[in-house]
Design a protein around this motif. Structure first.
Motif, mmCIF file in Angstrom:
data_model
loop_
_atom_site.group_PDB
_atom_site.id
_atom_site.type_symbol
_atom_site.label_atom_id
_atom_site.label_comp_id
_atom_site.label_asym_id
_atom_site.label_seq_id
_atom_site.Cartn_x
_atom_site.Cartn_y
_atom_site.Cartn_z
ATOM 1 N N GLU A 40 0.818 -1.218 0.000
ATOM 2 C CA GLU A 40 0.000 0.000 0.000
ATOM 3 C C GLU A 40 0.853 1.270 0.000
ATOM 4 O O GLU A 40 0.400 2.327 -0.434
ATOM 5 C CB GLU A 40 -0.935 0.007 1.211
ATOM 6 C CG GLU A 40 -2.025 -1.038 1.182
ATOM 7 C CD GLU A 40 -1.564 -2.396 1.702
ATOM 8 O OE1 GLU A 40 -2.370 -3.327 1.749
ATOM 9 O OE2 GLU A 40 -0.372 -2.514 2.073
ATOM 10 N N ASP A 43 1.294 1.938 -3.531
ATOM 11 C CA ASP A 43 0.006 2.367 -4.092
ATOM 12 C C ASP A 43 -0.261 3.835 -3.789
ATOM 13 O O ASP A 43 -0.804 4.569 -4.622
ATOM 14 C CB ASP A 43 -1.127 1.513 -3.524
ATOM 15 C CG ASP A 43 -1.112 0.094 -4.066
ATOM 16 O OD1 ASP A 43 -0.697 -0.081 -5.224
ATOM 17 O OD2 ASP A 43 -1.507 -0.824 -3.338
ATOM 18 N N GLU A 51 0.263 -3.119 -14.113
ATOM 19 C CA GLU A 51 0.624 -4.498 -13.766
ATOM 20 C C GLU A 51 0.522 -5.385 -15.000
ATOM 21 O O GLU A 51 -0.367 -5.205 -15.829
ATOM 22 C CB GLU A 51 -0.314 -5.029 -12.667
ATOM 23 C CG GLU A 51 -0.383 -4.139 -11.432
ATOM 24 C CD GLU A 51 -1.640 -4.397 -10.622
ATOM 25 O OE1 GLU A 51 -2.468 -5.226 -11.060
ATOM 26 O OE2 GLU A 51 -1.810 -3.749 -9.577
ATOM 27 N N GLY A 95 -5.914 -16.818 -8.760
ATOM 28 C CA GLY A 95 -6.167 -15.454 -8.297
ATOM 29 C C GLY A 95 -5.287 -15.041 -7.129
ATOM 30 O O GLY A 95 -4.588 -14.020 -7.200
ATOM 31 N N PRO A 96 -5.296 -15.804 -6.026
ATOM 32 C CA PRO A 96 -4.422 -15.450 -4.899
ATOM 33 C C PRO A 96 -2.941 -15.446 -5.257
ATOM 34 O O PRO A 96 -2.179 -14.634 -4.734
ATOM 35 C CB PRO A 96 -4.734 -16.541 -3.866
ATOM 36 C CG PRO A 96 -6.121 -16.982 -4.191
ATOM 37 C CD PRO A 96 -6.219 -16.881 -5.681
ATOM 38 N N ILE A 98 -1.605 -14.577 -8.157
ATOM 39 C CA ILE A 98 -1.326 -13.334 -8.879
ATOM 40 C C ILE A 98 -1.310 -12.152 -7.918
ATOM 41 O O ILE A 98 -0.444 -11.272 -8.006
ATOM 42 C CB ILE A 98 -2.372 -13.122 -9.992
ATOM 43 C CG1 ILE A 98 -2.195 -14.189 -11.088
ATOM 44 C CG2 ILE A 98 -2.248 -11.727 -10.591
ATOM 45 C CD1 ILE A 98 -3.230 -14.130 -12.188
ATOM 46 N N ARG A 99 -2.251 -12.138 -6.965
ATOM 47 C CA ARG A 99 -2.285 -11.029 -6.001
ATOM 48 C C ARG A 99 -1.036 -11.019 -5.123
ATOM 49 O O ARG A 99 -0.493 -9.959 -4.807
ATOM 50 C CB ARG A 99 -3.558 -11.127 -5.148
ATOM 51 C CG ARG A 99 -4.828 -10.762 -5.900
ATOM 52 C CD ARG A 99 -5.991 -10.572 -4.952
ATOM 53 N NE ARG A 99 -6.416 -11.834 -4.360
ATOM 54 C CZ ARG A 99 -7.301 -12.657 -4.895
ATOM 55 N NH1 ARG A 99 -7.856 -12.352 -6.067
ATOM 56 N NH2 ARG A 99 -7.649 -13.779 -4.292
ATOM 57 N N LYS A 100 -0.558 -12.201 -4.729
ATOM 58 C CA LYS A 100 0.680 -12.275 -3.944
ATOM 59 C C LYS A 100 1.867 -11.777 -4.762
ATOM 60 O O LYS A 100 2.745 -11.078 -4.249
ATOM 61 C CB LYS A 100 0.932 -13.717 -3.488
ATOM 62 C CG LYS A 100 0.055 -14.183 -2.340
ATOM 63 C CD LYS A 100 0.437 -15.589 -1.926
ATOM 64 C CE LYS A 100 -0.421 -16.084 -0.775
ATOM 65 N NZ LYS A 100 -0.036 -17.465 -0.366
ATOM 66 N N ILE A 102 1.804 -9.611 -7.250
ATOM 67 C CA ILE A 102 1.697 -8.161 -7.413
ATOM 68 C C ILE A 102 2.193 -7.454 -6.153
ATOM 69 O O ILE A 102 2.936 -6.462 -6.224
ATOM 70 C CB ILE A 102 0.244 -7.761 -7.731
ATOM 71 C CG1 ILE A 102 -0.144 -8.255 -9.120
ATOM 72 C CG2 ILE A 102 0.054 -6.249 -7.629
ATOM 73 C CD1 ILE A 102 -1.603 -8.047 -9.467
ATOM 74 N N ALA A 103 1.774 -7.960 -4.987
ATOM 75 C CA ALA A 103 2.218 -7.361 -3.725
ATOM 76 C C ALA A 103 3.730 -7.451 -3.578
ATOM 77 O O ALA A 103 4.389 -6.494 -3.149
ATOM 78 C CB ALA A 103 1.514 -8.049 -2.555
#
Length: 217
Positions: A40, A43, A51, A95-96, A98-100, A102-103
């Motif tokens: 964040e 962000d 991304e 999904g999870p 990809i989110r991990k 990205i973070a």
């Protein structure tokens, strides 16, 4: 989902300083080598990040209870204006994972030194790299060389994605090793961009030695 700084509850000191407005520039964090432990933070300070998912693979490992399968995602983030990050994430679902990834990529964000290092160009605009950069990950290695305007990104698809999101428009590349491994290829390119920040120029060398106006202190 759009980031809302009002709903964000930071867990680190740097995060709280960003939310309270004490830190308003990502360069302050990078110049002082402060740890970015929350995505964040990026962000809030770089809202124009893009991304791109480079690869999603099914990976397996043996466990005493049997074979376990998970998804591994490789992602690159950048604003096409000198900031880029690469990360990977693993999870039982796509999904999870990809989110991990990205973070992780946001927490690995770096500032890329750009310039015009080609003797064929000399325009002075930051469209290429200022000098040669080298990066390696696993068996994959890459060399970045300055190129004149109009050449474009002479690189593989993975390296091209990392370079374009970093804001590099023209560059020659030379690769070694197994470039079919997406994560290693992306990280090698990322490390080559990072190496540009650690090259000591003559001005920095003189400053390190204490040379000012021909005098040594």
């Amino acid at each position: 989902m759009r980031f809302n700084i009002e709903e964000w509850e930071p867990k680190t000191t740097i995060g709280r300083m960003v939310k309270e407005g004490e830190i308003t520039d990502i360069d302050y964090i990078l110049d002082n080598n402060l740890p970015i432990l929350e995505p964040e933070i990026v962000d809030a300070l770089l809202p124009d990040l893009e991304e791109k998912v480079l690869d999603v693979k099914l990976v397996q490992r043996m466990h005493k209870s049997g074979r376990r399968a998970r998804f591994r995602a490789t992602v690159v983030v950048g604003n096409k204006n000198g900031y880029v990050g690469v990360g990977k994430g693993k999870a039982k679902e796509v999904g999870p994972a990809i989110r991990k990834a990205i973070a992780q990529a946001k927490k690995n964000i770096i500032r890329v030194k750009r310039g015009c290092g080609s003797w064929e160009c000399g325009c002075g605009t930051p469209h290429s790299v200022p000098y040669k950069g080298y990066g390696k990950c696993g068996s994959t290695a890459i060399i970045l060389l300055p190129a004149p305007k109009g050449v474009g990104l002479v690189a593989g698809d993975v390296a091209k994605a990392v370079l374009s999101l970093a804001g590099i428009k023209d560059v020659w590349t030379k690769t070694f090793g197994e470039t079919r491994t997406t994560y290693n290829f992306a990280m090698a390119t990322f490390e080559a961009l990072r190496s540009l920040n650690f090259t000591r120029t003559m001005d920095k060398h003189k400053q390190k030695l204490g040379v000012v106006e021909g005098r040594v202190f």
